[in-house]
Enzyme design. Structure first.
Site, PDB file in Angstrom:
ATOM      1  N   SER A  15      14.437  -0.511  -3.716  1.00  0.00           N
ATOM      2  CA  SER A  15      14.426  -1.886  -3.183  1.00  0.00           C
ATOM      3  C   SER A  15      12.995  -2.380  -2.955  1.00  0.00           C
ATOM      4  O   SER A  15      12.708  -3.572  -3.140  1.00  0.00           O
ATOM      5  CB  SER A  15      15.274  -1.998  -1.904  1.00  0.00           C
ATOM      6  OG  SER A  15      14.684  -1.312  -0.841  1.00  0.00           O
ATOM      7  N   VAL A  95       6.102  15.411  -2.921  1.00  0.00           N
ATOM      8  CA  VAL A  95       4.769  15.553  -2.337  1.00  0.00           C
ATOM      9  C   VAL A  95       3.804  15.789  -3.498  1.00  0.00           C
ATOM     10  O   VAL A  95       4.081  16.588  -4.395  1.00  0.00           O
ATOM     11  CB  VAL A  95       4.739  16.740  -1.339  1.00  0.00           C
ATOM     12  CG1 VAL A  95       3.322  17.011  -0.872  1.00  0.00           C
ATOM     13  CG2 VAL A  95       5.647  16.447  -0.153  1.00  0.00           C
ATOM     14  N   LEU A  96       2.693  15.051  -3.486  1.00  0.00           N
ATOM     15  CA  LEU A  96       1.747  15.136  -4.610  1.00  0.00           C
ATOM     16  C   LEU A  96       0.646  16.153  -4.306  1.00  0.00           C
ATOM     17  O   LEU A  96       0.203  16.275  -3.162  1.00  0.00           O
ATOM     18  CB  LEU A  96       1.138  13.751  -4.850  1.00  0.00           C
ATOM     19  CG  LEU A  96       2.169  12.700  -5.299  1.00  0.00           C
ATOM     20  CD1 LEU A  96       1.615  11.288  -5.140  1.00  0.00           C
ATOM     21  CD2 LEU A  96       2.613  12.949  -6.740  1.00  0.00           C
ATOM     22  N   ASN A 110       0.971   3.748  -0.718  1.00  0.00           N
ATOM     23  CA  ASN A 110       2.334   4.187  -0.383  1.00  0.00           C
ATOM     24  C   ASN A 110       2.866   3.346   0.761  1.00  0.00           C
ATOM     25  O   ASN A 110       2.086   2.850   1.577  1.00  0.00           O
ATOM     26  CB  ASN A 110       2.289   5.655   0.059  1.00  0.00           C
ATOM     27  CG  ASN A 110       3.657   6.205   0.431  1.00  0.00           C
ATOM     28  OD1 ASN A 110       4.640   5.975  -0.272  1.00  0.00           O
ATOM     29  ND2 ASN A 110       3.742   6.912   1.551  1.00  0.00           N
ATOM     30  N   HIS A 112       5.417   3.608   4.061  1.00  0.00           N
ATOM     31  CA  HIS A 112       6.071   4.609   4.913  1.00  0.00           C
ATOM     32  C   HIS A 112       6.775   3.882   6.058  1.00  0.00           C
ATOM     33  O   HIS A 112       6.192   2.997   6.678  1.00  0.00           O
ATOM     34  CB  HIS A 112       5.003   5.572   5.452  1.00  0.00           C
ATOM     35  CG  HIS A 112       5.581   6.666   6.286  1.00  0.00           C
ATOM     36  ND1 HIS A 112       6.300   7.701   5.737  1.00  0.00           N
ATOM     37  CD2 HIS A 112       5.573   6.871   7.623  1.00  0.00           C
ATOM     38  CE1 HIS A 112       6.700   8.509   6.709  1.00  0.00           C
ATOM     39  NE2 HIS A 112       6.270   8.029   7.865  1.00  0.00           N
ATOM     40  N   VAL A 147      -0.024  14.402   3.886  1.00  0.00           N
ATOM     41  CA  VAL A 147       1.190  13.587   3.754  1.00  0.00           C
ATOM     42  C   VAL A 147       1.140  12.387   4.713  1.00  0.00           C
ATOM     43  O   VAL A 147       0.939  12.565   5.920  1.00  0.00           O
ATOM     44  CB  VAL A 147       2.450  14.449   4.028  1.00  0.00           C
ATOM     45  CG1 VAL A 147       3.704  13.578   4.063  1.00  0.00           C
ATOM     46  CG2 VAL A 147       2.593  15.529   2.971  1.00  0.00           C
TER      47      VAL A 147
HETATM   48  C1  GRF Z   1      11.617   3.044   2.173  1.00  0.00           C
HETATM   49  O1  GRF Z   1      12.087   3.032   3.483  1.00  0.00           O
HETATM   50  C2  GRF Z   1      10.165   3.447   2.118  1.00  0.00           C
HETATM   51  O2  GRF Z   1       9.434   3.026   3.240  1.00  0.00           O
HETATM   52  C3  GRF Z   1      10.234   4.951   2.100  1.00  0.00           C
HETATM   53  O3  GRF Z   1      11.369   5.251   1.311  1.00  0.00           O
HETATM   54  C4  GRF Z   1      12.290   4.156   1.358  1.00  0.00           C
HETATM   55  C5  GRF Z   1      12.510   3.764  -0.071  1.00  0.00           C
HETATM   56  O4  GRF Z   1      13.501   2.778  -0.198  1.00  0.00           O
HETATM   57  N1  GRF Z   1       9.018   5.529   1.600  1.00  0.00           N
HETATM   58  P1  GRF Z   1      13.639   1.987  -1.559  1.00  0.00           P
HETATM   59  O5  GRF Z   1      13.885   3.003  -2.673  1.00  0.00           O
HETATM   60  O6  GRF Z   1      12.387   1.214  -1.787  1.00  0.00           O
HETATM   61  O7  GRF Z   1      14.835   1.095  -1.367  1.00  0.00           O
END
Ligand code: GRF
Length: 200
Positions: A15, A95-96, A110, A112, A147
């Site tokens: 999403s 994890v990279l 990224n 988070h 991370v």
């Molecule tokens: C999101 O909550 C993002 O913050 C986290 O993983 C989830 C991914 O959701 N890293 P989507 O695949 O973007 O819907």
């Protein structure tokens, strides 16, 4: 203005990827999606990206066994071949290694779902509720070898309400992520461009 070539790395529903692709439909958005790459061939987001007309690729990490770097070298080759200039991780659940992170240092961001530096890693919503926090939120940051540890680009917060479950809180945060990520990506692109200009 030339747009930075963007790859979005996903593992699932995508999403946030969709929000980035939507923002990038505007020709004045500073990044142009050239590739959506998933480590899971069954990731729902791959279908969404294909519908949006963006090139997709699945590289199944399982076929590389425990050799994380071999998996990343395969990704790296495709990213380079596509001329990628910035990577946005969007629910990418691997994890990279420091090798890959250093190869894309200053060019990979990224999102988070917590107000970093709080709650790195998993179960962020549960941990924020358990701690009795008044607020939760989401953070876009540069990717560094630790991370969820890199320099913060932008954050947004939401209130935690009495009776919230992790699911309810996640549903409150997700739409905020979808607004935050394109904004923060645009900011990251500007930072990269400024750095490129300075080193010319
Ligand atoms: C999101 O909550 C993002 O913050 C986290 O993983 C989830 C991914 O959701 N890293 P989507 O695949 O973007 O819907």
């Amino acid at each position: 203005m030339t747009r930075l070539k963007l790859a979005i790395l996903i593992s699932g529903r995508g999403s946030n990827m969709k929000a980035l692709l939507k923002a990038a439909r505007d020709p004045s958005f500073p990044a142009q999606p050239v590739l959506v790459l998933s480590n899971r061939p069954d990731a729902k987001g791959l279908e969404t990206a294909a519908t949006e007309g963006v090139a997709t690729l699945a590289i199944d990490h399982k076929t590389f066994g425990k050799d994380r770097e071999a998996f990343e070298r395969a990704m790296h080759e495709h990213l380079e071949a596509a001329g990628v200039e910035i990577i946005a991780l969007a629910g990418f659940m691997r994890v990279l290694t420091p090798w890959f992170v250093n190869a894309w240092k200053g060019r990979m961001i990224n999102i988070h779902p917590s107000l970093l530096p709080k709650y790195k890693g998993l179960d962020t919503h549960q941990r924020a509720i358990d701690a009795g926090d008044a607020e939760a939120g989401c953070t876009v940051h540069w990717v560094s070898p630790g991370v969820d540890d890199g320099e913060i680009i932008q954050q947004a917060s939401v209130p935690i309400m009495p009776g919230d479950t992790p699911d309810i809180l996640a549903h409150r945060i997700l739409p905020v992520e979808h607004t935050l990520y394109p904004e923060a990506l645009a900011k990251a692109c500007k930072m990269i461009r400024a750095q490129n200009d300075a080193s010319e």
